[in-house]
Design a protein around this motif. Structure first.
Motif, PDB file in Angstrom:
ATOM      1  N   VAL A  50     -15.797  47.527  54.290  1.00 30.44           N
ATOM      2  CA  VAL A  50     -14.649  47.494  54.621  1.00 30.44           C
ATOM      3  C   VAL A  50     -13.804  47.924  53.183  1.00 30.44           C
ATOM      4  CG1 VAL A  50     -12.669  46.133  54.946  1.00 30.44           C
ATOM      5  CG2 VAL A  50     -14.951  45.532  56.194  1.00 30.44           C
ATOM      6  N   ASN A  55     -11.631  40.741  58.367  1.00 29.01           N
ATOM      7  CA  ASN A  55     -13.555  40.924  59.332  1.00 29.01           C
ATOM      8  C   ASN A  55     -14.192  39.271  58.283  1.00 29.01           C
ATOM      9  OD1 ASN A  55     -13.953  43.607  60.718  1.00 29.01           O
ATOM     10  ND2 ASN A  55     -12.487  44.540  59.429  1.00 29.01           N
ATOM     11  N   ASN A  94      -8.574  46.095  62.954  1.00 31.13           N
ATOM     12  CA  ASN A  94      -9.613  47.266  62.636  1.00 31.13           C
ATOM     13  C   ASN A  94     -10.793  46.628  62.775  1.00 31.13           C
ATOM     14  OD1 ASN A  94     -11.357  49.452  62.398  1.00 31.13           O
ATOM     15  ND2 ASN A  94     -10.479  50.175  60.887  1.00 31.13           N
ATOM     16  N   TYR A 153     -15.202  46.163  62.023  1.00 33.47           N
ATOM     17  CA  TYR A 153     -15.990  46.383  61.863  1.00 33.47           C
ATOM     18  C   TYR A 153     -17.281  46.130  62.338  1.00 33.47           C
ATOM     19  CZ  TYR A 153     -13.156  48.790  58.283  1.00 33.47           C
ATOM     20  OH  TYR A 153     -12.144  49.492  57.960  1.00 33.47           O
TER      21      TYR A 153
END
Length: 517
Positions: free
Chosen positions: A182, A191, A513, A515
């Motif tokens: 990331v 994340n 977002n 991952y």
């Protein structure tokens, strides 16, 4: 010589008719209150510092705060601490009068609870209660088969959380490695937090790389908690905050993050991580002095923001190999440092945490075993409330190994058995069982009622450790310890899924977002 299985066989024959049923019953999962080891058992038996030694360290730490003080506090921190009574000199350093430190110690939070999303995993940080867990910022994942080090990923962090959720002797999951896949720092913080929360309902610790990321991470926390009010009732994530950069400097951005998190109700780990011989003095005692002084400054800071805000006194000094200057986290000196810090936590009556279980070895091998065993055992015996980095960490915190979590679960079970100590009661010292066996009995205790009643509540058995006789081991195909750990790891990961409600998980993935899967 007959092996134990052969000795047991006559007893099995003589005591058939109910014995096998009783053994099976006691092999079943036990309630937490009768398990032989569990998180929160009291330690404190090991004391490398004398009472006079602790008092001297305290006095030296107060002197350091008054004479040296700390530099580089953010503007907001200067305003907060000077309003409480700290003094900023012409050199810009903040100095802390003894009376101010004593006043803030008087109002500092004690006997705090670090909540988990599942209440059975709540951590009660009182007295010498001991809890083992993870931490760190490893940048590599270790493959013990290929012997390769590769970049760690968000998926690795999630897999680690899922393993911890299913390992009884690892009591909390603090961020173990950096999500190097990331690239964006904001997405990395999100994340990091969500990989931990998705994998375990135990208490989670996390860090923030920038103060501007805190708001989004709390938005995510509120979604998982079911709203801000639910979060405030039971804050299940703590902030691991390196608010100082040893020696004796504040870390400006981390301090700003800390201020924000405290106001939002997040428990704080006040983390001072000097390295003896490098960023901390070489004498072990003076290294503790510096760490204590820095964390006492943190106590002033936290309680000037909000009196009684939950905070962990995170004296977390490391050791250097003075031949090279490299870190030596698996050394005997590290074990002594950590145990001494645990005593200072008790000196102040504050909840405390420090590093234990780091290995300098690159792999889960014999070196890793002795380093993790010594440092974890002494940390637990010293009564350290929060034993961070206890499992999984290799190469002096540069590498993390998932198989080491599984192996470490066994190791920590044995360490907690040491912490529990020997139960001396009327029943445990009665000679009635001896009379029954020796005076006309079978001449051994293998099948006695007392042995059967204690086999699960007095003794700890490894899940992957091998106690076969050489004959049994040969017949089983000569299994290796690492192979057994790999099988258990794969078995857990094949069954463990996301522990966040599917609708909430979908909403978070739609908004951010993420991952990993």
């Amino acid at each position: 010589m007959s092996d134990i299985g052969e000795v047991c066989e006559p007893a099995r024959a003589r005591r058939s008719g109910g014995r096998s049923a009783r053994v099976a019953l006691r092999a079943a999962p036990l309630a937490d209150d009768v398990r032989p080891v569990r998180g929160g058992m009291p330690g404190g038996q090991y004391k490398p510092l004398t009472d006079a030694g602790m008092a001297k360290i305290h006095e030296s730490a107060l002197e350091a705060l008054e004479v040296i003080g700390l530099s580089q506090a953010p503007k907001s921190g200067v305003e907060i601490m000077t309003a409480a009574g700290a003094v900023q000199g012409d050199d810009g350093r903040l100095r802390f009068p003894r009376a101010l430190v004593e006043d803030m110690l008087a109002v500092a939070a004690r006997d705090i609870t670090l909540y988990a999303r599942d209440p059975k995993h709540d951590l009660h940080l009182t007295g010498t209660n001991v809890h083992f867990g993870t931490a760190g910022a490893a940048v590599h994942i270790v493959d013990p088969i290929t012997l390769d080090y590769r970049d760690s990923t968000a998926q690795d962090l999630y897999d680690g959380a899922r393993l911890v959720d299913n390992l009884d002797n690892i009591h909390f999951y603090q961020r173990t490695m950096v999500c190097r896949d990331v690239v964006d720092n904001r997405e990395m913080d999100l994340n990091t937090l969500y990989a931990c929360l998705s994998g375990t309902k135990k208490h989670v610790g996390t860090s923030f790389s920038d103060p501007s990321h805190v708001a989004d991470c709390f938005d995510m926390l509120y979604m998982v908690a079911g709203g801000e009010e639910k979060w405030v009732e039971r804050p299940f994530v703590s902030n691991s905050n390196c608010f100082v950069v040893p020696p004796m400097k504040f870390a400006e951005e981390s301090c700003i993050t800390m201020e924000d998190c405290i106001r939002r109700g997040m428990p704080m780990l006040l983390l001072s991580a000097g390295q003896a011989g490098a960023t901390a003095p070489a004498p072990i005692a003076l290294t503790i002095v510096q760490a204590v002084a820095e964390c006492l400054a943190g106590v002033v800071y936290v309680n000037a923001i909000k009196k009684g805000a939950p905070a962990i006194f995170g004296t977390w000094p490391f050791v250097s190999d003075l031949r090279t200057g490299a870190m030596s986290g698996g050394s005997a000196e590290q074990a002594l440092l950590t145990a001494g810090c645990a005593q200072m936590h008790r000196f102040y009556g504050l909840p405390g945490g420090a590093a234990s279980g780091i290995s300098d070895s690159k792999l889960p091998d014999m070196q890793a075993g002795w380093e993790q065993g010594i440092t974890n055992a002494l940390a637990g015996l010293a009564g350290l409330n929060m034993c961070y980095e206890a499992v999984g960490m290799h190469a002096s915190l540069l590498g993390f190994c998932l198989e080491s979590l599984v192996l470490g679960d066994d190791l920590l079970g044995q360490a907690m058995r040491l912490v529990r100590g020997i139960d001396v009661t009327e029943d445990s010292t009665s000679i009635e069982a001896m009379k029954e066996v020796c005076l006309g009995g079978p001449g051994h205790y293998l099948g006695s009622d007392q042995t059967l009643s204690l086999m699960q509540t007095e003794y700890v058995y490894p899940k992957v450790g091998n106690r076969m006789s050489p004959k049994e081991w040969n017949e089983a195909g000569k299994p290796l310890l690492l192979d057994t750990a790999i099988r258990r790891k794969n078995d857990i990961l094949s069954k463990a899924g996301c522990v966040v409600d599917p609708e909430i998980d979908a909403a978070i993935r739609a908004k951010y977002n993420i991952y990993f899967r």
